[in-house]
Design an enzyme around this catalytic site. Structure first.
Site, mmCIF file in Angstrom:
data_model
loop_
_atom_site.group_PDB
_atom_site.id
_atom_site.type_symbol
_atom_site.label_atom_id
_atom_site.label_comp_id
_atom_site.label_asym_id
_atom_site.label_seq_id
_atom_site.Cartn_x
_atom_site.Cartn_y
_atom_site.Cartn_z
ATOM 1 N N ASP A 19 0.836 -1.205 0.000
ATOM 2 C CA ASP A 19 0.000 0.000 0.000
ATOM 3 C C ASP A 19 0.869 1.253 0.000
ATOM 4 O O ASP A 19 1.980 1.249 0.533
ATOM 5 C CB ASP A 19 -0.906 -0.017 1.237
ATOM 6 C CG ASP A 19 -2.089 0.932 1.096
ATOM 7 O OD1 ASP A 19 -2.297 1.473 -0.015
ATOM 8 O OD2 ASP A 19 -2.805 1.159 2.089
ATOM 9 N N HIS A 71 2.642 3.101 -8.909
ATOM 10 C CA HIS A 71 2.502 1.656 -9.154
ATOM 11 C C HIS A 71 3.729 1.127 -9.910
ATOM 12 O O HIS A 71 4.227 0.043 -9.610
ATOM 13 C CB HIS A 71 1.231 1.367 -9.947
ATOM 14 C CG HIS A 71 -0.034 1.763 -9.225
ATOM 15 N ND1 HIS A 71 -0.272 1.445 -7.916
ATOM 16 C CD2 HIS A 71 -1.133 2.467 -9.644
ATOM 17 C CE1 HIS A 71 -1.464 1.917 -7.547
ATOM 18 N NE2 HIS A 71 -1.992 2.546 -8.582
ATOM 19 N N LEU A 91 11.417 -20.241 -4.512
ATOM 20 C CA LEU A 91 10.353 -19.419 -3.921
ATOM 21 C C LEU A 91 9.021 -19.582 -4.679
ATOM 22 O O LEU A 91 8.993 -19.512 -5.910
ATOM 23 C CB LEU A 91 10.783 -17.940 -3.981
ATOM 24 C CG LEU A 91 9.781 -16.921 -3.445
ATOM 25 C CD1 LEU A 91 9.704 -16.971 -1.926
ATOM 26 C CD2 LEU A 91 10.163 -15.504 -3.900
HETATM 27 C C1 FPP Z 1 -2.020 0.032 -3.393
HETATM 28 O O1 FPP Z 1 -1.518 1.356 -3.310
HETATM 29 C C2 FPP Z 1 -1.431 -0.662 -4.536
HETATM 30 C C3 FPP Z 1 -2.128 -1.281 -5.533
HETATM 31 C C4 FPP Z 1 -3.602 -1.341 -5.589
HETATM 32 C C5 FPP Z 1 -1.447 -1.892 -6.674
HETATM 33 C C6 FPP Z 1 -0.204 -2.668 -6.355
HETATM 34 C C7 FPP Z 1 0.490 -2.979 -7.602
HETATM 35 C C8 FPP Z 1 1.814 -2.953 -7.788
HETATM 36 C C9 FPP Z 1 2.811 -2.701 -6.729
HETATM 37 C C10 FPP Z 1 2.269 -3.169 -9.164
HETATM 38 C C11 FPP Z 1 3.035 -4.362 -9.444
HETATM 39 C C12 FPP Z 1 2.638 -5.636 -8.875
HETATM 40 C C13 FPP Z 1 2.972 -6.821 -9.430
HETATM 41 C C14 FPP Z 1 2.833 -8.049 -8.627
HETATM 42 C C15 FPP Z 1 3.472 -6.927 -10.804
HETATM 43 P P1 FPP Z 1 -2.553 2.587 -3.421
HETATM 44 O O2 FPP Z 1 -2.727 2.917 -4.848
HETATM 45 O O3 FPP Z 1 -3.799 2.218 -2.694
HETATM 46 O O4 FPP Z 1 -1.778 3.725 -2.680
HETATM 47 P P2 FPP Z 1 -2.432 4.906 -1.824
HETATM 48 O O5 FPP Z 1 -3.062 4.263 -0.623
HETATM 49 O O6 FPP Z 1 -1.248 5.748 -1.470
HETATM 50 O O7 FPP Z 1 -3.407 5.615 -2.710
#
Ligand code: FPP
Length: 273
Positions: A43, A60, A154
């Site tokens: 997050d 992201h 893994l």
């Molecule tokens: C939450 O942060 C994150 C996500 C919903 C997406 C996570 C995806 C990645 C890290 C991309 C790559 C992953 C893989 C496995 C290839 P948020 O957007 O909710 O952040 P915020 O709370 O600051 O708004």
């Protein structure tokens, strides 16, 4: 995966006890109990980008580097399973443009990374309801899973369009079908049986759960599997979560006494026995 370490395995308990000595960098030394399975809610990508006046998708994208760093560190210290929450069943509620860009990012990440994962003996699995993804993404997932299926290192599970309640419901549905077909007696349905139908049934339950980004909740992640996991919350935003931050979580895990319902004295006695 190239290991920076020489390591020695200690007596095995519920988790592997290993002592590591860095070959080249003092900061890489790690002495502690290594969880067999780590589950992470990644997050804080959006806030990371906002702080830099960048679009959310840049957060992201930067998050993919952290995925790489944590996968590598898991290989180095001997974690055998890593489960990452990449997209929840609820994330479809985000603006359409962000969802579209995230799907594109998953596709590109799969295309770019699956060969490297394979070379590093990582087995990739995607858990969740993939029926809502594009044909192309679904195909790329199958390709990556097939490519890495025989790897013995893994186990990397990426939860995409996943929800803990969905997981329990799909397990219950499968059991109900078996009951209807007459192959399972209703009286035989217990926690052990239902657990065998959960998506991560083949893995040990997560020993350590990490959530980055400052929120302290489970957000419908692995509801069934986290029953006895140690929880670790950090304010670090996911794109900043690299080896040092991960090591802090591992160190915190080392200091926990896992009792599984027993008393502290019983656990200590068990250790001595
Ligand atoms: C939450 O942060 C994150 C996500 C919903 C997406 C996570 C995806 C990645 C890290 C991309 C790559 C992953 C893989 C496995 C290839 P948020 O957007 O909710 O952040 P915020 O709370 O600051 O708004």
């Amino acid at each position: 995966m190239r290991s920076l370490f020489k390591f020695r395995r200690g007596p095995s308990g519920n988790s592997q006890k290993i002592t590591m000595m860095a070959e080249d960098k003092q900061k890489d030394e790690y002495h502690g109990t290594v969880p067999r399975h780590v589950a992470i809610i990644m997050d804080g990508n959006g806030r990371w980008a906002k702080k830099r006046l960048m679009p959310r998708i840049a957060g992201h994208r930067a998050g993919v580097d952290s995925v790489r760093a944590v996968v590598q560190r898991c290989g180095e210290v001997g974690v055998s399973a890593l489960t990452l929450f990449a997209f929840s069943s609820e994330n479809w509620r985000r603006p359409e443009s962000e969802v579209g860009l995230l799907m594109e990012l998953f596709l590109v990440a799969l295309q770019r990374e699956s060969k490297k994962l394979d070379q590093n003996n990582v087995r990739l699995r995607v858990i969740g309801d993939r029926s809502r993804f594009s044909e192309k993404l679904q195909q790329e997932i199958v390709n990556a899973e097939c490519l890495t299926a025989d790897n013995s290192g893994l186990v990397l599970s990426v939860a995409a369009n996943y929800g803990g309640r969905w997981d329990i419901a799909q397990a219950a549905r499968q059991v109900a079908e078996q009951v209807k077909a007459g192959s399972i007696e209703p009286a035989a349905v217990d926690e052990t049986l239902l657990g065998q139908y959960m998506t991560l049934a083949a893995l040990p339950e997560p020993d350590l759960f990490i959530r980055t980004g400052g929120e302290q909740r489970i957000s419908n992640f692995l509801l069934w599997q986290l029953a006895y996991s140690e929880l670790f919350f950090t304010d670090t935003l996911w794109p900043d979560f690299k080896q040092d931050a991960f090591d802090l979580a591992l160190q915190s895990f080392t200091s926990r006494q896992r009792r599984f319902g027993r008393t502290g004295d019983q656990v200590e006695e068990n250790k001595r026995a």
